[in-house]
Design an enzyme around this catalytic site. Structure first.
Site, PDB file in Angstrom:
ATOM      1  N   PRO A 454       0.855  -1.199   0.000  1.00  0.00           N
ATOM      2  CG  PRO A 454       0.015  -1.011   2.169  1.00  0.00           C
ATOM      3  CD  PRO A 454       0.809  -1.913   1.295  1.00  0.00           C
ATOM      4  CG  ASP A 630       4.789  -1.544   2.943  1.00  0.00           C
ATOM      5  OD1 ASP A 630       3.597  -1.356   3.252  1.00  0.00           O
ATOM      6  OD2 ASP A 630       5.282  -2.680   2.769  1.00  0.00           O
ATOM      7  CG  HIS A 631       0.234   3.785   5.213  1.00  0.00           C
ATOM      8  ND1 HIS A 631       0.617   3.958   6.524  1.00  0.00           N
ATOM      9  CD2 HIS A 631      -0.664   4.780   4.964  1.00  0.00           C
ATOM     10  CE1 HIS A 631      -0.012   4.990   7.044  1.00  0.00           C
ATOM     11  NE2 HIS A 631      -0.801   5.521   6.125  1.00  0.00           N
ATOM     12  NE  ARG A 632       2.522  -4.258   3.424  1.00  0.00           N
ATOM     13  CZ  ARG A 632       3.091  -5.316   2.849  1.00  0.00           C
ATOM     14  NH1 ARG A 632       2.495  -6.500   2.916  1.00  0.00           N
ATOM     15  NH2 ARG A 632       4.248  -5.186   2.227  1.00  0.00           N
ATOM     16  CB  ILE A 634       6.548   3.739   7.125  1.00  0.00           C
ATOM     17  CG1 ILE A 634       7.860   2.951   7.146  1.00  0.00           C
ATOM     18  CG2 ILE A 634       6.805   5.222   7.371  1.00  0.00           C
ATOM     19  CD1 ILE A 634       8.804   3.318   6.029  1.00  0.00           C
TER      20      ILE A 634
END
Length: 658
Positions: A454, A630-632, A634
């Site tokens: 994501p 990577d929003h998972r 960070i």
């Protein structure tokens, strides 16, 4: 000839690399340095070349396997110095025997030689002008007895034509789509010269007295005779239906191979071949109703092919008739009866539980090919799924895959529709250029990263006015040291120190989905545009090196990438990637995260801008930056802190010393 096992060479320390392509097949003749397989790491692919010329006789790996340095990948048969002259002195020992033994000496000598024979189309069961739809091997291929050589097709069925014995296919006299008929010569085969010389060896001493003892050996011609096969015990069933003929007339079969499939109201059963031999023809057809004891086929036992060899025939005179008939009932009976211990009950339960109308032989073929029978449409009696239905399903699936290659790169998850195929030539002149392996791997990696990560991208600008002034002041000194000093080494150093200051960016998600990997090293990837495509060499321990050392190593890595000399280990272990398009221009772009890394820095072209200093606007050299993450792993706040630290270090390079 000798056999050599080829192993994986030095692959730069990489472990558990994926086999993504096998470039050869069994039977292929390969040359020195010809590509055998293609391996892929997270960062690059590499071909494994052939160390010596030969013929591929066995593949020890498959696409998707994970292998390491030293693992065996295939077996080659290579040319070797013949040892026949050294073995010749052994012949006189046999001559010391009586006259009959002397007759065997020429045969033994002949077995070390070879001869070429012409192969002809066997009995086609009355069919004429059938179509050749497949050549199963290449000229030069070593084949074993009963290996399929070609496939013929009539309007109703297809049949394999097997090799009559072991040998090498020299050439084919026919091509795919040719029409052939029984007796046509279709190939030339090189075999060990045992058959013809053996008969000659027996005939030569015919006039001498000692050979009289051999004469009775020729009498047992019965094994070569054709026999009629009768249906075995059907467990009390009567009037069962023939629902499938499993082989075509003229096909060589092994003992226990299915010949026909019968069906009662409750179960289906295979009737197996009693022994090795050739199925000459059937006396029944699909849809016929038969009972125990009915003759259903004409069969030629394999003993026929050995009848010319006295040693092989001697013990068999009384065997022909009993061998053909006696074993049939006991072999078939366990699988026939609806109340048998394993066979019929298992088949019945499988048919009922799966609600699939297919016989055991068809189910076996489906298991071998990995076909889901619920997706196959049956064309047999009452919609029964036959072997031809399964082969057609597989053939159509392969054709669909070949006709839409773009879909493989685009379709990355369940429910994602493929881009429809378009005939671009209808709009004008086009050229088709095959993608290089690097570009195909890059496309697959980008699709995988985009589908799994994501992405979020944040933008900012760094004031590099002071950095550029310092760099230009050091340029002459760097050139004396043999170093080309560009802005890139300063960016690498700043990123490395920012990762040290904000360790939340120096992580990766563990593949188990349960852990976060925190890295105590800082390796920076440098995205490079090369003639072969995008490559990302990795500069190690950037946080521990000075600007000059970073500049020297980065330039060496970039040159190696463009020259195609990077090793797999040179592209592994990155913590963070820098992708610079400053030389090409543009004001901003959104780079794709190079998973399993969690962030990437995009650098665009710097330009002079008026910047308010609190009292007035002054011209400053501003560098546009973009960080995708990577929003998972960070959060936005983490990126804000990292980005602020990075911009400050670039604006005042002295901060990297703090």
């Amino acid at each position: 000839m000798s056999k050599v096992t080829v192993a994986v060479p030095d692959i730069g320390g990489a472990e558990n690399v994926d086999v993504i392509e096998i470039s050869v097949a069994i039977g292929d003749t390969v040359t020195v340095d010809q590509d055998l397989i293609v391996l892929e790491t997270d960062k690059a692919s590499m071909e494994v070349p052939c160390p010596q010329a030969g013929t591929v006789v066995e593949l020890l790996v498959s696409v998707g396997d994970k292998i390491n340095e030293g693992d065996a990948i295939l077996v080659l048969e290579t040319a070797a110095v013949e040892s026949a002259p050294a073995e010749a002195p052994a012949a006189p020992a046999a001559i010391a025997e009586p006259a009959v033994a002397s007759a065997a000496v020429p045969a033994a000598a002949a077995s070390t030689a070879s001869q070429r024979i012409e192969l002809t189309i066997p009995d086609l069961g009355g069919a004429d002008e059938v179509t050749l739809i497949e050549l199963c091997v290449e000229p030069g291929t070593e084949v074993a007895s009963e290996d399929s050589l070609l496939v013929l097709e009539t309007d109703k069925a297809s049949m394999d034509v097997p090799a009559p014995e072991a040998g090498k296919i020299i050439e084919f006299k026919v091509s795919v789509d040719d029409k052939v008929k029984e007796g046509d010569v279709y190939a030339v085969m090189e075999v060990a010269g045992a058959a013809a010389p053996a008969s000659t060896a027996v005939a030569e001493p015919a006039a001498s007295a000692p050979v009289a003892a051999v004469a009775p050996v020729a009498a047992p011609a019965a094994p070569a005779a054709e026999i009629e096969l009768a249906l075995p015990d059907l467990g009390g069933a009567d009037g069962v239906t023939v629902i499938e003929l499993c082989v075509a007339p003229g096909t060589a079969v092994s003992a226990e191979d299915s010949l026909i499939v019968l069906e009662t109201d409750k179960a289906s059963m295979d009737v197996p071949a009693p022994e090795d031999g050739i199925l000459v023809g059937f006396k029944v057809k699909e849809g016929d109703t038969v009972s125990e004891g009915d003759l259903y086929a004409v069969f030629k036992p394999a003993a026929a092919s050995d009848a010319v060899t006295p040693a092989a025939v001697a013990p068999a005179p009384a065997a022909p008739a009993p061998v053909a008939a006696a074993p049939v009932a006991p072999v078939a009976a366990p699988a026939v009866s609806p109340v048998s211990e394993n066979g019929a009950v298992a088949v019945e339960e499988e048919t009922v539980s799966n609600d699939i109308y297919a016989g055991p032989s068809s189910r076996r073929l489906a298991r071998q090919l990995g076909v889901d029978l619920t997706k196959v449409k049956g064309t047999g009696i009452r919609g029964r799924i036959t072997k031809d239905d399964i082969r057609s399903y597989v053939k159509n699936a392969l054709q669909r895959t070949e006709q839409a290659p773009a879909a493989k790169a685009v379709t990355g998850g369940a429910g994602i529709p493929a881009i429809p195929a378009v005939d671009f030539s209808q709009f004008g002149d086009i050229d088709m250029v095959k993608l290089s392996k690097i570009k195909k791997v890059t496309a697959a990696n980008m699709s995988r990263a985009w589908l799994n990560v994501p992405h979020v991208t944040q933008f900012d600008e760094a004031d590099i006015t002071d950095l550029e002034a310092f760099r230009k002041s050091m340029k002459a000194e760097a050139e004396k040291a043999g170093i080309k000093l560009t802005p890139m080494p300063f960016l690498i150093k700043a990123v490395a120190m920012a990762l040290r200051a904000e360790p939340s960016f120096n992580v990766s998600l563990h593949h188990d989905g349960e852990h976060m990997v925190h890295k105590n090293y800082v390796h920076i990837g440098i995205a490079c545009d090369t003639p072969n495509g995008l490559m990302v060499p990795v500069l190690r321990d950037a946080d521990k090196k000075g600007i000059y050392q970073i500049a020297r190593e980065a330039n060496e890595l970039i040159k190696a990438a463009r020259d195609g000399k990077l090793k797999p280990r040179d592209m592994q272990g990155g913590c963070f990637t820098i992708s610079s398009l400053g030389a090409m221009g543009g004001t901003a772009f959104t780079p794709i995260v190079n998973a399993p890394e969690v962030a990437i820095l995009g650098v665009s072209k710097a330009q002079m801008k008026p910047v308010w200093n609190g009292q007035e606007f002054v011209p400053r050299n501003m560098l546009p930056l973009a960080v995708s993450y990577d929003h998972r792993a960070i959060n936005g706040a983490d990126c804000g802190r990292f980005f602020t630290t990075l911009v400050a270090m670039i604006a005042d390079i002295r901060r990297v010393l703090l």
